[in-house]
Design an enzyme around this catalytic site. Structure first.
Site, short mmCIF file in Angstrom:
data_model
loop_
_atom_site.label_atom_id
_atom_site.label_comp_id
_atom_site.label_asym_id
_atom_site.label_seq_id
_atom_site.Cartn_x
_atom_site.Cartn_y
_atom_site.Cartn_z
N ALA A 22 6.33 -1.52 -2.48
CA ALA A 22 7.42 -1.45 -1.30
C ALA A 22 6.39 -1.71 -0.25
CB ALA A 22 7.82 -0.02 -1.10
N LYS A 23 7.20 -2.16 0.95
CA LYS A 23 6.52 -2.66 2.15
C LYS A 23 5.53 -1.48 2.70
CE LYS A 23 6.55 -6.52 3.68
NZ LYS A 23 5.19 -7.24 3.96
N ARG A 24 6.23 -0.18 2.58
CA ARG A 24 5.66 1.04 3.23
C ARG A 24 4.22 1.37 2.23
NH1 ARG A 24 9.81 3.04 0.72
NH2 ARG A 24 9.25 4.49 -0.97
N ALA A 57 1.37 -1.03 3.35
CA ALA A 57 0.76 -0.79 4.74
C ALA A 57 -0.17 0.38 4.71
CB ALA A 57 1.85 -0.55 5.77
#
Ligand code: GLU
Length: 282
Positions: free
Chosen positions: A253-255, A258
Site C-alpha cells: 500500500a502507498k502508506r 512511505a
C-alpha cells in the site's frame, strides 16, 4: 558489462519505496555480474541537505547494499551541466523563457482556456519561443530572471525523421514521444540546471548501461531520449519498475511504501526482514 545505478535526491529520509528502487537496481546488475553505482542527485539546493545524504548512505549500508567509490555528487559538477546547456544554446536548441507561472496561465486563458495537455500537465504555450532576438538580448541584458527551454520542434528537425526508440526491459521497444512534454525546462531559473540535463549527462559519463527507476519517471525518459540524440550520447536500456511488491507479489500500500527505513530499523526490524518484505530475500 551491465552497469546500473541508484540515484536518490537527498531531500528527505529514505522510505521503503526508495529501498525497493535501490535493491531493484542492485539486483539487476548482480544478475548479470555487473556493477552497481550510487549517485547523489543534489542539484536542487533548495531541497537537498547533506544530513539527508549521510542518513541515506547509512540506511542503504544497513540494508546490505554495496556500491562503488567514489560516489558522484552532482552538486560538485554544476560546471559540467552548464557546459551541456552552453552546447545546446550555441546550437540554438534552447531559448530563454521569462514567463512566470502566472504568465503561462494567463496566456492559456486568453487562448480560450483549453491548453494543450501534456503528460505532466498543460504544455508550455510557447510564449517566449517567438520573441525576437532583440527583445531576448534586451531582457537578458536587463537581468530579467529566466529559465531555458528546449525548442522541441527545432530539436526534432535537427535529429531528423528516424524515430527515437529505447529498449525497456519491462515494456519492450518504445518509440519516444517527446511532444508529451513539449518545450521542457532544461535550465531552471532557480537552480541553473535541471534533473533532465544532469541525469542524462551523468548516466552517459558513468557508462550506465541500464537505467532502472520508478514508473513515475517514465515520462521524463521521452525527453531524455531526445537529449541523448542531440548530444550524441549512448542510449542505455531502461527498466521502469512499478509499485513495490512484497514477497508474495502483492502490491504494498502507498502508506507502507512511505514508511521511513530509519523508523523500521529503530523499531528493531532486521535488514533481512526488510529485504524479504520487498521481495529481495535471499
Ligand atoms: N534523482 C531522481 C529521484 O530521486 C531519480 C533519478 C533517476 O533515477 O533517474 O527522483
Amino acid at each position: 558489462m551491465t552497469i546500473t545505478r541508484f540515484a536518490p535526491s537527498p531531500s528527505g529520509l529514505l522510505h521503503l519505496g526508495h529501498a525497493y528502487s535501490a535493491l531493484f537496481a542492485e539486483a539487476s546488475a548482480r544478475r548479470d555480474g555487473g556493477r552497481f553505482l550510487l549517485r547523489i542527485e543534489d542539484i536542487d539546493f533548495t531541497r537537498c541537505r547533506r544530513e539527508f545524504e549521510e542518513r541515506l548512505m547509512e540506511d542503504l549500508g544497513w540494508l546490505g547494499l554495496v556500491w562503488e567509490q567514489p560516489v558522484r555528487r552532482q552538486s560538485e559538477h554544476l560546471d559540467a551541466y552548464a557546459a551541456v546547456a552552453d552546447t545546446l544554446r550555441s546550437r540554438g536548441l534552447i531559448y530563454p523563457c521569462f514567463c512566470t507561472r502566472r504568465d503561462i496561465l494567463r496566456e492559456i486563458e486568453q487562448a480560450g482556456g483549453a491548453p494543450q495537455e501534456g503528460a505532466e500537465g498543460p504544455l508550455y504555450p510557447g510564449i517566449c519561443r517567438g520573441l525576437s532576438e532583440d527583445e531576448r538580448s534586451a531582457r537578458l541584458a536587463a537581468g530579467e530572471g529566466h529559465a531555458w527551454r528546449l525548442d522541441l520542434a527545432k530539436a526534432l528537425e535537427t535529429i531528423g525523421p528516424e524515430p527515437l526508440v529505447w529498449r525497456d526491459l519491462g515494456r519492450g521497444e518504445i518509440v519516444a514521444q517527446p511532444e508529451r512534454l513539449g518545450d521542457a525546462v532544461l535550465v531552471r531559473k532557480d537552480i541553473g540546471t535541471s534533473y533532465h540535463v544532469a541525469v542524462v549527462w551523468d548516466d552517459a559519463l558513468q557508462g550506465v548501461t541500464r537505467v532502472t527507476r520508478g514508473e513515475d519517471l517514465w515520462e521524463s525518459t521521452h525527453l531524455h531520449r531526445v537529449l541523448q540524440a542531440l548530444l550524441g550520447l549512448p542510449v542505455p536500456e531502461y527498466h521502469h519498475h512499478g509499485l513495490i511488491r512484497d514477497e508474495s507479489g502483492r502490491r504494498l500500500a502507498k502508506r507502507d511504501e512511505a514508511e521511513p527505513l530509519g523508523a523500521l530499523r529503530e523499531a528493531g526490524a532486521s535488514p533481512e526482514s526488510v529485504r524479504a518484505r520487498l521481495g529481495f530475500g535471499e
